[in-house]
Design a protein around this motif. Structure first.
Motif, PDB file in Angstrom:
ATOM      1  N   CYS A 176     -44.311 137.055  23.811  1.00 56.63           N
ATOM      2  CA  CYS A 176     -44.030 136.812  25.226  1.00 56.63           C
ATOM      3  C   CYS A 176     -43.080 137.845  25.821  1.00 56.63           C
ATOM      4  O   CYS A 176     -42.579 137.658  26.929  1.00 56.63           O
ATOM      5  CB  CYS A 176     -43.467 135.409  25.415  1.00 56.63           C
ATOM      6  SG  CYS A 176     -44.623 134.110  24.941  1.00 56.63           S
ATOM      7  N   GLU A 177     -42.828 138.905  25.103  1.00 52.64           N
ATOM      8  CA  GLU A 177     -42.037 140.011  25.639  1.00 52.64           C
ATOM      9  C   GLU A 177     -42.235 141.219  24.739  1.00 52.64           C
ATOM     10  O   GLU A 177     -42.608 141.081  23.580  1.00 52.64           O
ATOM     11  CB  GLU A 177     -40.552 139.657  25.731  1.00 52.64           C
ATOM     12  CG  GLU A 177     -39.872 139.450  24.395  1.00 52.64           C
ATOM     13  CD  GLU A 177     -38.409 139.057  24.519  1.00 52.64           C
ATOM     14  OE1 GLU A 177     -37.989 138.632  25.607  1.00 52.64           O
ATOM     15  OE2 GLU A 177     -37.697 139.173  23.534  1.00 52.64           O
ATOM     16  N   GLU A 178     -42.003 142.379  25.306  1.00 50.33           N
ATOM     17  CA  GLU A 178     -42.055 143.593  24.508  1.00 50.33           C
ATOM     18  C   GLU A 178     -40.630 144.051  24.283  1.00 50.33           C
ATOM     19  O   GLU A 178     -39.934 144.426  25.223  1.00 50.33           O
ATOM     20  CB  GLU A 178     -42.863 144.667  25.222  1.00 50.33           C
ATOM     21  CG  GLU A 178     -44.347 144.359  25.235  1.00 50.33           C
ATOM     22  CD  GLU A 178     -45.174 145.527  25.729  1.00 50.33           C
ATOM     23  OE1 GLU A 178     -44.785 146.685  25.487  1.00 50.33           O
ATOM     24  OE2 GLU A 178     -46.204 145.255  26.342  1.00 50.33           O
ATOM     25  N   GLY A 179     -40.194 143.992  23.045  1.00 49.79           N
ATOM     26  CA  GLY A 179     -38.831 144.386  22.722  1.00 49.79           C
ATOM     27  C   GLY A 179     -38.769 145.813  22.205  1.00 49.79           C
ATOM     28  O   GLY A 179     -39.739 146.566  22.270  1.00 49.79           O
ATOM     29  N   GLU A 180     -37.621 146.155  21.695  1.00 54.77           N
ATOM     30  CA  GLU A 180     -37.405 147.486  21.132  1.00 54.77           C
ATOM     31  C   GLU A 180     -38.225 147.686  19.864  1.00 54.77           C
ATOM     32  O   GLU A 180     -38.711 148.769  19.589  1.00 54.77           O
ATOM     33  CB  GLU A 180     -35.916 147.683  20.819  1.00 54.77           C
ATOM     34  CG  GLU A 180     -35.002 147.619  22.027  1.00 54.77           C
ATOM     35  CD  GLU A 180     -35.093 148.863  22.885  1.00 54.77           C
ATOM     36  OE1 GLU A 180     -35.170 149.959  22.327  1.00 54.77           O
ATOM     37  OE2 GLU A 180     -35.102 148.713  24.123  1.00 54.77           O
TER      38      GLU A 180
END
Length: 129
Positions: free
Chosen positions: A45-49
């Protein structure tokens, strides 16, 4: 005779941005803590590092949701039909409210087994504010 729905265990990973959710999940998947011989669906649900190495995922299939409004019962049932997972891991966006997920998005046969909330002490206080 109606076919009985199979209960699907859900593992929910949550926490503030940059708290280490992806790193933690990558480690647990690679170390086989979530390993089962059947398929696992990992909903991002998100694009992180950090990113996932497709070679290390084995029988884990990923699906990315970019907007909380996309996370609906209809979508999740479609993913269940497509991937036929025996378990689902949701890497939830730390900026999204949790209540809509519990109350509106999870299909009736998806059972919340565990919630893991990660925090990074270096960023906890600023994000909390």
């Amino acid at each position: 005779m109606q076919e009985e729905e199979v209960r699907v265990p859900i593992y929910l990973m949550t926490g503030f941005l940059e708290s280490g959710k992806t790193s933690f999940l990558r480690f647990t998947i690679e170390q086989d803590y979530f390993a089962i011989p059947e398929k696992t669906l990992l909903i991002l649900c998100e694009e992180g590092e950090e990113e996932y190495d497709p070679k290390a995922l084995n029988n884990v299939f990923t699906y990315t949701v970019e907007d909380q409004a996309e996370l609906t019962v209809e979508l999740l049932k479609k993913l269940e039909k497509q991937y036929k997972p025996k378990q689902v891991i949701i890497e939830y966006n730390g900026m999204w409210m949790m209540e809509p997920l519990y109350r509106q998005a999870l299909p009736g046969n998806w059972v919340l087994y565990q919630i893991i909330c990660l925090m990074d002490a270096r960023t906890f206080e600023p994000y909390l504010k």
